[in-house]
Design a protein around this motif. Structure first.
Motif, PDB file in Angstrom:
ATOM      1  N   SER A 116      38.151  48.674  29.208  1.00  0.00           N
ATOM      2  CA  SER A 116      38.380  47.645  30.220  1.00  0.00           C
ATOM      3  C   SER A 116      39.863  47.322  30.347  1.00  0.00           C
ATOM      4  N   LYS A 117      40.540  47.171  29.218  1.00  0.00           N
ATOM      5  CA  LYS A 117      41.973  46.872  29.240  1.00  0.00           C
ATOM      6  C   LYS A 117      42.772  48.023  29.863  1.00  0.00           C
ATOM      7  N   LEU A 118      42.413  49.248  29.479  1.00  0.00           N
ATOM      8  CA  LEU A 118      43.118  50.410  30.022  1.00  0.00           C
ATOM      9  C   LEU A 118      42.893  50.541  31.524  1.00  0.00           C
ATOM     10  N   LYS A 120      42.418  48.069  33.588  1.00  0.00           N
ATOM     11  CA  LYS A 120      43.249  47.043  34.237  1.00  0.00           C
ATOM     12  C   LYS A 120      44.702  47.495  34.309  1.00  0.00           C
ATOM     13  N   ILE A 121      45.190  48.070  33.216  1.00  0.00           N
ATOM     14  CA  ILE A 121      46.574  48.560  33.198  1.00  0.00           C
ATOM     15  C   ILE A 121      46.744  49.665  34.238  1.00  0.00           C
ATOM     16  N   ALA A 122      45.814  50.593  34.265  1.00  0.00           N
ATOM     17  CA  ALA A 122      45.886  51.694  35.232  1.00  0.00           C
ATOM     18  C   ALA A 122      45.844  51.174  36.655  1.00  0.00           C
ATOM     19  N   LYS A 124      46.913  48.288  37.729  1.00  0.00           N
ATOM     20  CA  LYS A 124      48.169  47.597  38.072  1.00  0.00           C
ATOM     21  C   LYS A 124      49.330  48.570  38.213  1.00  0.00           C
ATOM     22  N   THR A 125      49.302  49.647  37.498  1.00  0.00           N
ATOM     23  CA  THR A 125      50.441  50.570  37.520  1.00  0.00           C
ATOM     24  C   THR A 125      50.241  51.754  38.454  1.00  0.00           C
ATOM     25  N   LYS A 126      49.052  51.868  39.029  1.00  0.00           N
ATOM     26  CA  LYS A 126      48.767  52.980  39.920  1.00  0.00           C
ATOM     27  C   LYS A 126      49.660  52.913  41.161  1.00  0.00           C
TER      28      LYS A 126
END
Length: 129
Positions: A116-118, A120-122, A124-126
């Motif tokens: 889930s955290k990964l 969210k990071i992906a 935001k950074t996509k």
């Protein structure tokens, strides 16, 4: 020889039979694979005895049973029993074992949280075009 069975999205049962071999008479012998058959599994129940009948049918059709050195199928009890009844040396499928371990691992809460955290990071950074 390897074999695997699955159920289609239409609930049809299918089995595939593949042989793996080396033709030593070639100038540069290489490992080769050939799908012998991928066909509907018509038996009402997928018992080990029915699976073994299909293994025998396919290998008799291609006249290869005496040439087989080993068999491999998934690690389900019915498949492993069918391979035992088939009377050729058998090995369990390591890819199936790894898949089962991965599926179980993905169900553990710490792994779910990490995914889930990964995600969210992906998200935001996509980069978007």
């Amino acid at each position: 020889m390897t074999t695997d069975g699955w159920t289609t999205t239409n609930a049809d049962k299918v089995h595939a039979y593949t042989v793996h071999y080396i033709n030593w008479s070639e100038k540069e012998p290489k490992l080769k694979s050939k799908v012998l058959e991928c066909s509907p599994f018509e038996a009402e129940k997928g018992t080990a005895e029915e699976l073994e009948k299909e293994l025998s049918r396919v290998t008799e059709r291609f006249h290869i049973k005496d040439k087989l050195t080993s068999t491999c199928g998934d690690n389900a009890r019915d498949m492993q029993k069918a391979l035992t009844l088939f009377t050729k040396p058998k090995v369990g499928c390591n890819a199936h074992k790894i898949n089962l371990v991965a599926k179980r691992g993905l169900k553990h809460e710490p792994i779910k949280n990490l995914i889930s955290k990964l995600a969210k990071i992906a998200g935001k950074t996509k980069k978007r075009p």
